[in-house]
Scaffold this active site. Structure first.
Site, PDB file in Angstrom:
ATOM      1  N   ASP A  84       0.856  -1.275   0.104  1.00  0.00           N
ATOM      2  CA  ASP A  84      -0.009  -0.048  -0.206  1.00  0.00           C
ATOM      3  C   ASP A  84       0.779   1.254  -0.198  1.00  0.00           C
ATOM      4  O   ASP A  84       2.038   1.237   0.176  1.00  0.00           O
ATOM      5  CB  ASP A  84      -0.898  -0.085   1.285  1.00  0.00           C
ATOM      6  CG  ASP A  84       0.017   0.041   2.533  1.00  0.00           C
ATOM      7  OD1 ASP A  84       1.008  -0.755   2.496  1.00  0.00           O
ATOM      8  OD2 ASP A  84      -0.619   0.579   3.437  1.00  0.00           O
ATOM      9  N   GLU A 146       0.071  -1.400   5.734  1.00  0.00           N
ATOM     10  CA  GLU A 146       1.057  -0.739   6.416  1.00  0.00           C
ATOM     11  C   GLU A 146       1.049   0.449   7.024  1.00  0.00           C
ATOM     12  O   GLU A 146       1.137   0.923   8.190  1.00  0.00           O
ATOM     13  CB  GLU A 146       2.626  -1.267   5.836  1.00  0.00           C
ATOM     14  CG  GLU A 146       3.763  -1.037   6.726  1.00  0.00           C
ATOM     15  CD  GLU A 146       4.115   0.482   6.813  1.00  0.00           C
ATOM     16  OE1 GLU A 146       4.941   0.857   7.826  1.00  0.00           O
ATOM     17  OE2 GLU A 146       3.926   1.090   6.197  1.00  0.00           O
TER      18      GLU A 146
HETATM   19 ZN    ZN Z   1       6.737   2.152   3.839  1.00  0.00          ZN
END
Ligand code: ZN
Length: 386
Positions: A84, A146
């Site tokens: 992401d 994340e």
């Molecule tokens: Zn990163």
């Protein structure tokens, strides 16, 4: 295996990954699926001999992790990254964030350094690897979310997958090994009392005054932690606590009924998040009781634990030797605590600079590309082939 099945050249892989939007965010209007990135990686890795497993993140439709495994065995090396990116403001970009643009010896695009680009370089390092020569497995791990919840990594830790002996997270560290970072906690404290006319304090219970006392306690706790914990490897050597925002009351002549405080805490390695929350609770509960205020204290998100791999760990030594740099500490948090929880010696080491991450005109310097591919190849050699 035919040539046609092989993954495209590294620049083409980079361009494809950048072209697939995969923003993750706590704001629903920004949040997107990462599935296209994961499917693309799986398509490239299968012809190289990897077994690919796409694991949905429980409770998060459209969010998936990828575990791609080459070879078998109890040990092995994980090359890990997140699929992401952060949200972006296109008005501040000089070119389309989803179109790879090469200028000034740099590849520009959202995710070039943080960190979809890492996968292109990792696959480049794997290309041509003879799977039959592997003594230990090589695992490419690609996670979801994340940048927002870290729920991809949490789900993996929960599932107990993958298992290997070593893990390298390719976050942008300018190819310097990182073995420590602080944790991140964001907490919410609410006091509720009773409103009333300000002319007579006995008519109510003032939440704002309770919060004033609570903030004094929090700052005293901070001073205590800062005198007890210090780590010279960090730029800010002590744990921090920041009073970030406060909302309470509505009128100067009304007793404040409700007050809410948000603060963040950055614990050093060796500090336990649950113990910190307990210490806070123990200091604040008596204060709330004394003032007959209802208190609620809860995390704004689950937090990222602090991370440390010992300086004499085999992986740390190997990365120091291969890069020529001593392992350091950084100010940003990663998925390392969860990979470590899975039993792996973990280090953060990847191409590109954190200075360009989360910024308009994010780029990866071309000068990092070949050294990164070489370094990853060396790590694979050391931990999977020898
Ligand atoms: Zn990163």
């Amino acid at each position: 295996m035919t040539e046609a099945n092989q993954p495209p050249a590294v620049r083409e892989m980079m361009a494809r990954l950048i072209s697939l939007p995969s923003v993750s965010s706590a704001s629903p209007q920004w949040d997107q699926s990462n599935e296209a990135v994961v499917q693309t990686l799986a398509e490239w890795l299968r012809p190289l001999g990897f077994e690919t497993e796409i694991m949905p993140v429980p409770g998060m439709p459209g969010k998936v992790n990828l575990i791609a495994t080459l070879g078998r065995g109890p040990g092995g090396l994980v090359l890990s990254g997140h699929t992401d990116t952060v949200p972006f403001d296109e008005r501040n970009w000089s070119s389309d964030p989803f179109v790879l643009s090469e200028r000034d010896d740099r590849w520009y695009g959202l995710g070039t350094c943080d960190m979809k680009g890492f996968f292109a370089l990792a696959i480049e390092a794997v290309r041509g690897l003879d799977a039959s020569r592997l003594k230990q497995p090589l695992i490419i791990l690609a996670t979801a979310d994340e940048e927002s919840s870290m729920n991809g990594a949490r789900a993996l830790a929960e599932a107990g997958r993958p298992k290997a002996r070593y893990a390298v997270i390719g976050e942008p560290t300018s190819l310097r090994p990182i073995r420590m970072h602080k944790g991140i906690m964001m907490e919410r404290l609410v006091f509720e009392g009773q409103s009333g006319h300000s002319s007579n304090p006995a008519l109510g219970r003032n939440a704002l005054e309770g919060m004033h006392a609570a903030m004094t306690e929090l700052l005293a706790l901070r001073a205590g932690w800062q005198s007890r914990f210090r780590n010279p490897a960090f730029e800010v050597q002590v744990p921090t606590l920041n009073l970030g925002c406060i909302h309470g009351g509505d009128n100067p002549n009304r007793i404040c009924r409700r007050c809410e405080l948000h603060f963040d805490l950055r614990p050093l390695p060796g500090m336990d998040m649950d113990e910190l929350r307990n210490a806070i609770l123990q200091r604040l509960q008596p204060l709330a009781q004394e003032r007959e205020l209802a208190m609620s204290f809860s995390p704004l998100f689950d937090g990222v634990p602090p991370f440390e791999t010992p300086e004499n760990a085999e992986l740390v030594r190997a990365c120091e030797q291969l890069t020529g740099h001593r392992a350091e500490a950084v100010a940003f948090a990663t998925e390392a605590p969860w990979l470590q929880k899975l039993g792996m010696e973990t280090i953060v080491l990847g191409p590109g600079s954190i200075d360009q991450a989360h910024q308009p005109d994010e780029y990866l310097a071309l000068s990092q590309v070949q050294p990164a591919v070489k370094l990853l190849g060396d790590l694979i050699q050391r931990f999977c082939l020898e």
